[in-house]
Design an enzyme around this catalytic site. Structure first.
Site, PDB file in Angstrom:
ATOM      1  N   GLU A  85     -19.912  -3.250   9.768  1.00 18.83           N
ATOM      2  CA  GLU A  85     -21.351  -2.300  10.813  1.00 18.83           C
ATOM      3  C   GLU A  85     -21.906  -3.339  11.955  1.00 18.83           C
ATOM      4  OE1 GLU A  85     -18.546  -0.298   7.489  1.00 18.83           O
ATOM      5  OE2 GLU A  85     -20.062  -2.280   7.511  1.00 18.83           O
ATOM      6  N   ARG A 110     -25.682   0.602   6.768  1.00 18.57           N
ATOM      7  CA  ARG A 110     -25.189  -0.694   5.783  1.00 18.57           C
ATOM      8  C   ARG A 110     -26.159  -1.595   7.095  1.00 18.57           C
ATOM      9  NH1 ARG A 110     -19.979  -2.930   3.109  1.00 18.57           N
ATOM     10  NH2 ARG A 110     -20.852  -2.537   1.645  1.00 18.57           N
ATOM     11  N   LYS A 128       0.694  -0.850   0.058  1.00 18.36           N
ATOM     12  CA  LYS A 128      -0.222   0.039  -0.534  1.00 18.36           C
ATOM     13  C   LYS A 128       1.035   0.716  -0.308  1.00 18.36           C
ATOM     14  CE  LYS A 128      -3.906   1.543   2.061  1.00 18.36           C
ATOM     15  NZ  LYS A 128      -5.360   1.504   3.308  1.00 18.36           N
TER      16      LYS A 128
END
Length: 633
Positions: A369, A397, A283
């Site tokens: 979530e 969500r 990354k």
């Protein structure tokens, strides 16, 4: 001459000599760094997948073949290679420019739009099933981050792969990070698996040998069964996780070796069963600051490309989420029953402050979530006081869990919804404009929004004292510089605050929910006074969307000729709708002019002011609407 100048489509990429591809990768990285250093954006995720994206477009042919990116916050190289480079890419995330995420309306090469994690595998499985039913032959590729594997939707899709598709290619982009470092058993499993010394040594030897001989790709197919047995022996006898879901596993693969990536992707095209390529990437590759600080450069503001320093505006008021984080730490010090819960967003929500100061009272559940909400409900049922900090758009969500597992049982869970309102440069996937509409109907639930940072601190303290489900919503960006008191002020449940008593005899009453809406309301009040010979309206800080201050509404309705509601939320089902319903419940008939976001998805733009201008919500247009309503009477 730049190689990028000659790349206007994926077909141009296919014409480039193989030895030029690493040079192209460096040019793409420079373009991404140059643009994001000015515009901001998702820096680390995009720098990490440049070679992978080149290999994907070299092997597959979009738009016929579908490449579906999970979250799609790693799609910048994809956009550059599909005709959106050059000057178009310079306006990334700006007004009138291309979006920071995949968007079907923007290009036929964007097979599936996204902005939230965990959708790619389910969508790709749907693409593949539709192709099979239609008798097609195109390829479907899902590019899934290792963090998204922990998402419930992804796991549900994994469970269905064997039943619904024979041909599907899944690329697992493994960089050990979502936004913060990945957490949980799946992340531990991947790390343990790919770091087994004996496995890696044997894999390197096999790969090196096959790459040196003609027909190596065919031998990879012949040797795949042996590789599976080798992995079983060298990883404590357990089958790799993905093969248990009927995915043929290949990897780990160097995600920055284009030739190797192309070889494995070409092999995958001929697989007669679903296949997973485990690709290891770094990354932030190509930008030292992003490699050193992957969390900081996941998504960031403009920065100095030489030093990596974030270019911040002049110092001013603290960000709303920082006020929340500091207040939670203060309250948690006093009450050990208070805990903070995040779904892989510690820095974005400022729960990283709790993580550093009171780690035993901090929980990160990964990109999950729904699980975060039920986990909090479980803690609340055992006498704790959980605070779940989630972006408003991500909370979409978990609404089922809020009603079924928290509100139904009237459990004292506090939900702090960050980014409630606009997230201008991110656009439609991240605007927090729907949380009130979705959850206002839930019994037992309190919904409120503060006018400033001091009131946010007061509301958080009050929420923990009420022993019931509570939502506190607040916007992205800086607050107003109002000092937070050492001792929280007591806020009565459902009680509004009159900020200014009007001089017009109560003819016009403006009710605003939250700080940004209140700024609009104050400007409106000033304009109305100026246009009406100094007669000013009454200005109310609503504080609560649920329950509303019915007593004050009834009192004002006896004199009011017009109510004006202002909210930084969708009009459909929002604060203004709640106000109309309350008037109806009280048997009162007073006109209401509702100021808020109309019933359509709001696009991305450089600033919130530009969005307000575009959608008819500038200060001038709001005042014109209210004055027209008054004149009509």
């Amino acid at each position: 001459m730049s190689l990028l100048d000659d790349i206007q489509s994926p077909e141009d990429l296919k014409k480039l000599p193989p030895e030029k591809l690493p040079e192209l990768a460096q040019e793409i990285r420079r373009k991404i760094i140059e643009t994001t250093s000015k515009n901001g954006g998702h820096v680390g995720p995009n720098l990490g997948v440049v070679e992978l994206t080149i290999a994907l477009h070299r092997v597959f042919s979009t738009p016929r073949d579908a490449i579906i990116f999970d979250v799609s916050h790693q799609c910048y190289a994809h956009k550059i290679l599909t005709g959106r480079g050059g000057a178009r890419f310079d306006k990334l995330r700006k007004t009138g420019g291309i979006a920071g995420f995949c968007r079907r309306a923007e290009s036929e090469h964007d097979a599936f739009g996204a902005g939230h994690a965990g959708t790619a595998l389910s969508a790709a499985l749907g693409f593949a099933a539709a192709r099979d039913l239609a008798g097609g032959s195109e390829h479907v590729v899902a590019v899934v981050g290792d963090a998204a594997i922990t998402n419930g939707t992804t796991l549900e899709a994994l469970n269905n792969i064997a039943a619904h598709s024979k041909r599907l290619i899944v690329v697992l982009n493994d960089n050990k990070w979502s936004i913060d470092r990945n957490v949980g058993a799946v992340a531990d499993y991947l790390n343990k698996f790919i770091t087994t010394p004996a496995y890696n040594k044997a894999t390197r030897r096999l790969r090196s040998f096959l790459e040196k001989i003609p027909g190596g790709s065919r031998l990879i197919r012949i040797g795949s069964a042996w590789k599976r047995e080798k992995k079983n022996v060298l990883t404590d006898g357990s089958s790799p996780l993905f093969e248990n879901f009927n995915l043929r596993y290949l990897g780990p693969i160097d995600g920055h070796n284009i030739a190797q990536l192309i070889s494995y992707l070409e092999f995958s095209k001929n697989s007669d069963k679903p296949i997973l390529l485990h690709v290891r990437t770094q990354k932030g590759r190509g930008l030292k600051a992003a490699v050193a600080n992957p969390e900081k450069f996941h998504g960031c503001a403009p920065f100095d490309p030489e030093t990596g320093e974030i270019l911040r505006a002049e110092k001013g008021a603290p960000a709303w989420q920082k006020v929340f984080g500091e207040t939670l730490v203060s309250l948690a010090r006093q009450d050990k029953k208070i805990v903070g819960i995040t779904a892989a967003m510690p820095s974005g929500t400022s729960l990283d402050l709790l993580k550093r100061k009171l780690p035993s009272q901090y929980f990160d559940v990964g990109i999950a979530e729904g699980h975060a909400v039920v986990f909090a409900a479980g803690m609340a049922a055992k006498g704790f006081k959980p605070c779940v900090a989630i972006y408003s758009s991500f909370m979409q969500r978990a609404t089922d869990m809020v009603i079924h597992d928290v509100c139904l049982q009237n459990l004292p869970v506090v939900f702090c919804l960050d980014r409630a309102g606009l997230s201008p440069q991110d656009g439609a996937t991240h605007h927090g404009l729907y949380d009130i509409s979705m959850m206002r109907a839930f019994p037992n639930l309190v919904i409120m929004q503060p006018k400033d940072e001091a009131e946010l601190a007061d509301m958080l303290a009050a929420a923990f004292s009420w022993a019931r489900p509570v939502i506190i919503r607040y916007p992205r960006g800086r607050a107003f510089g109002v000092p937070v008191g050492d001792v929280p002020k007591k806020i009565a449940l459902g009680e509004s605050e009159t900020l200014e008593e009007g001089t017009d005899g109560g003819e016009v009453c403006i009710w605003a929910l939250g700080g940004p809406a209140l700024q609009v309301a104050k400007t409106l009040a000033t304009t109305l006074a100026s246009e009406r010979g100094g007669k000013s309206p009454t200005l109310v800080n609503a504080r609560f969307c649920k329950p509303l201050d019915a007593e004050k509404i009834a009192q004002q309705a006896t004199r009011a000729k017009l109510f004006v509601t202002v909210e930084n939320h969708a009009l459909a089902g929002g604060f203004g709708s709640a106000f109309l319903e309350k008037l109806s419940d009280l048997g009162l008939c007073v006109p209401v002019e509702r100021i808020g976001w109309r019933d359509e998805f709001v696009c991305h733009a450089t600033s919130a002011d530009e969005l307000r201008e575009h959608y008819g919500l500038s200060d001038k247009e709001v005042a014109a609407r209210v004055l027209s309503r008054l004149q009509a009477r």
